[in-house]
Design a protein around this motif. Structure first.
Motif, PDB file in Angstrom:
ATOM      1  N   LYS A  67       0.821  -1.205   0.000  1.00  0.00           N
ATOM      2  CA  LYS A  67       0.000   0.000   0.000  1.00  0.00           C
ATOM      3  C   LYS A  67       0.863   1.267   0.000  1.00  0.00           C
ATOM      4  N   ALA A  68       1.928   1.271   0.815  1.00  0.00           N
ATOM      5  CA  ALA A  68       2.795   2.449   0.923  1.00  0.00           C
ATOM      6  C   ALA A  68       3.838   2.508  -0.200  1.00  0.00           C
ATOM      7  N   GLY A  69       4.129   1.373  -0.835  1.00  0.00           N
ATOM      8  CA  GLY A  69       5.126   1.355  -1.900  1.00  0.00           C
ATOM      9  C   GLY A  69       6.543   1.515  -1.387  1.00  0.00           C
ATOM     10  N   CYS A  70       6.810   0.923  -0.223  1.00  0.00           N
ATOM     11  CA  CYS A  70       8.158   0.974   0.360  1.00  0.00           C
ATOM     12  C   CYS A  70       8.299  -0.193   1.347  1.00  0.00           C
ATOM     13  N   THR A  71       9.453  -0.282   1.980  1.00  0.00           N
ATOM     14  CA  THR A  71       9.674  -1.373   2.930  1.00  0.00           C
ATOM     15  C   THR A  71       9.027  -1.068   4.276  1.00  0.00           C
ATOM     16  N   MET A  72       8.792  -2.133   5.044  1.00  0.00           N
ATOM     17  CA  MET A  72       8.201  -1.991   6.383  1.00  0.00           C
ATOM     18  C   MET A  72       9.311  -1.815   7.409  1.00  0.00           C
ATOM     19  N   LEU A  73       9.295  -0.673   8.092  1.00  0.00           N
ATOM     20  CA  LEU A  73      10.302  -0.394   9.125  1.00  0.00           C
ATOM     21  C   LEU A  73       9.703  -0.384  10.524  1.00  0.00           C
ATOM     22  N   ASP A  74       8.465  -0.784  10.643  1.00  0.00           N
ATOM     23  CA  ASP A  74       7.776  -0.828  11.920  1.00  0.00           C
ATOM     24  C   ASP A  74       7.971  -2.209  12.542  1.00  0.00           C
ATOM     25  N   SER A  75       8.582  -2.256  13.714  1.00  0.00           N
ATOM     26  CA  SER A  75       8.863  -3.527  14.386  1.00  0.00           C
ATOM     27  C   SER A  75       7.596  -4.303  14.717  1.00  0.00           C
ATOM     28  N   LYS A  76       6.489  -3.614  14.882  1.00  0.00           N
ATOM     29  CA  LYS A  76       5.228  -4.302  15.179  1.00  0.00           C
ATOM     30  C   LYS A  76       4.722  -5.077  13.962  1.00  0.00           C
ATOM     31  N   ARG A  77       4.945  -4.539  12.792  1.00  0.00           N
ATOM     32  CA  ARG A  77       4.513  -5.210  11.553  1.00  0.00           C
ATOM     33  C   ARG A  77       5.583  -6.122  10.992  1.00  0.00           C
ATOM     34  N   ASN A  78       6.825  -5.864  11.349  1.00  0.00           N
ATOM     35  CA  ASN A  78       7.953  -6.634  10.833  1.00  0.00           C
ATOM     36  C   ASN A  78       8.811  -7.074  12.011  1.00  0.00           C
ATOM     37  N   GLY A  79       8.457  -8.184  12.611  1.00  0.00           N
ATOM     38  CA  GLY A  79       9.142  -8.685  13.803  1.00  0.00           C
ATOM     39  C   GLY A  79      10.615  -8.995  13.595  1.00  0.00           C
ATOM     40  N   ASP A  80      11.030  -9.262  12.359  1.00  0.00           N
ATOM     41  CA  ASP A  80      12.438  -9.575  12.081  1.00  0.00           C
ATOM     42  C   ASP A  80      13.360  -8.403  12.384  1.00  0.00           C
ATOM     43  N   LEU A  81      12.825  -7.201  12.451  1.00  0.00           N
ATOM     44  CA  LEU A  81      13.653  -6.016  12.692  1.00  0.00           C
ATOM     45  C   LEU A  81      14.178  -5.951  14.124  1.00  0.00           C
ATOM     46  N   LYS A  82      13.470  -6.566  15.057  1.00  0.00           N
ATOM     47  CA  LYS A  82      13.828  -6.454  16.472  1.00  0.00           C
ATOM     48  C   LYS A  82      15.223  -6.969  16.773  1.00  0.00           C
ATOM     49  N   ASN A  83      15.621  -8.051  16.130  1.00  0.00           N
ATOM     50  CA  ASN A  83      16.913  -8.663  16.430  1.00  0.00           C
ATOM     51  C   ASN A  83      17.920  -8.562  15.297  1.00  0.00           C
ATOM     52  N   ASP A  84      17.641  -7.738  14.318  1.00  0.00           N
ATOM     53  CA  ASP A  84      18.518  -7.694  13.149  1.00  0.00           C
ATOM     54  C   ASP A  84      18.777  -6.252  12.690  1.00  0.00           C
ATOM     55  N   PRO A  85      19.787  -5.592  13.305  1.00  0.00           N
ATOM     56  CA  PRO A  85      20.080  -4.208  12.909  1.00  0.00           C
ATOM     57  C   PRO A  85      20.541  -4.090  11.450  1.00  0.00           C
ATOM     58  N   ARG A  86      21.144  -5.139  10.906  1.00  0.00           N
ATOM     59  CA  ARG A  86      21.582  -5.095   9.507  1.00  0.00           C
ATOM     60  C   ARG A  86      20.382  -5.073   8.564  1.00  0.00           C
ATOM     61  N   LEU A  87      19.335  -5.822   8.920  1.00  0.00           N
ATOM     62  CA  LEU A  87      18.114  -5.803   8.126  1.00  0.00           C
ATOM     63  C   LEU A  87      17.480  -4.415   8.170  1.00  0.00           C
ATOM     64  N   ARG A  88      17.422  -3.822   9.358  1.00  0.00           N
ATOM     65  CA  ARG A  88      16.847  -2.474   9.485  1.00  0.00           C
ATOM     66  C   ARG A  88      17.629  -1.482   8.623  1.00  0.00           C
ATOM     67  N   LEU A  89      18.942  -1.573   8.659  1.00  0.00           N
ATOM     68  CA  LEU A  89      19.778  -0.678   7.852  1.00  0.00           C
ATOM     69  C   LEU A  89      19.507  -0.889   6.363  1.00  0.00           C
ATOM     70  N   HIS A  90      19.421  -2.147   5.940  1.00  0.00           N
ATOM     71  CA  HIS A  90      19.168  -2.435   4.526  1.00  0.00           C
ATOM     72  C   HIS A  90      17.815  -1.881   4.093  1.00  0.00           C
ATOM     73  N   LEU A  91      16.781  -2.128   4.882  1.00  0.00           N
ATOM     74  CA  LEU A  91      15.441  -1.651   4.516  1.00  0.00           C
ATOM     75  C   LEU A  91      15.369  -0.127   4.532  1.00  0.00           C
ATOM     76  N   THR A  92      16.087   0.493   5.456  1.00  0.00           N
ATOM     77  CA  THR A  92      16.159   1.957   5.483  1.00  0.00           C
ATOM     78  C   THR A  92      16.845   2.477   4.220  1.00  0.00           C
ATOM     79  N   ASN A  93      17.929   1.809   3.825  1.00  0.00           N
ATOM     80  CA  ASN A  93      18.643   2.202   2.603  1.00  0.00           C
ATOM     81  C   ASN A  93      17.760   2.040   1.361  1.00  0.00           C
TER      82      ASN A  93
END
Length: 135
Positions: A67-93
Motif C-alpha cells: 500500500k505504501a510502496g516501500c519497505t516496512m520499518l515498523d517492528s510491530k509489523r515486521n518482527g524480524d527487525l527487532k533482532n537484526d540491525p543489519r536488516l533495518r539498515l538495509h530496509l532503510t537504505n
C-alpha cells in the motif's frame, strides 16, 4: 501568506505533469527475493515508464508494504527487525533509494515541462539512469 502562495504554485506545477502517481512495487512478489520497480504512466501517450532499482536493493517480499510502496520499518509489523540491525539498515537504505529515485524523476518531469518538450519513455529512462549514476 507568501508560503501558502508558493505551496499552491508548487502544487499546480506538479499536478500538470504529475497527475499520475509514481508507483513502486515488487517485480516478482512470488519469488524469494524481488527487484523493486518504479512505474509511471506518461500522460501524453499513456506509455508506461518502468525503472528498476539496482540489484543491491532486492528484498524479500514479506518486508514490502504494498500500500505504501516501500519497505516496512515498523517492528510491530515486521518482527524480524527487532533482532537484526543489519536488516533495518538495509530496509532503510532501500526506502532512501526509493525517495531519491522518486525525487529525481519529479525533477526530470518538471524540467521537461519547463522546456515544453514532449516526454518519451526512453528519454526519461535514460535521464533517470544518468542522474542516478547508473549509466
Amino acid at each position: 501568506c507568501r508560503e501558502m502562495l508558493n505551496k499552491l504554485l508548487s502544487d499546480m506545477i506538479q499536478k500538470t505533469i504529475l497527475d499520475r502517481e509514481i508507483h513502486f512495487d515488487l517485480h516478482t512478489p512470488n519469488k524469494e527475493f524481488s527487484l523493486i520497480r518504479l512505474r509511471y504512466t506518461i500522460n501524453t501517450n499513456d506509455k508506461r515508464l518502468e525503472y528498476y532499482l539496482p540489484l543491491e536493493y532486492k528484498i524479500r517480499p514479506k518486508y514490502w508494504d504494498k500500500k505504501a510502496g516501500c519497505t516496512m520499518l515498523d517492528s510491530k509489523r515486521n518482527g524480524d527487525l527487532k533482532n537484526d540491525p543489519r536488516l533495518r539498515l538495509h530496509l532503510t537504505n532501500v526506502n532512501t533509494e526509493i525517495m531519491k529515485t522518486r525525487n529525481t524523476l519529479i525533477d526530470i518531469l518538471l524540467e521537461i515541462q519547463r522546456k515544453s518538450v514532449k516526454p518519451d519513455v526512453s528519454g526519461i529512462r535514460s535521464l533517470l539512469r544518468e542522474k542516478m549514476g547508473r549509466v
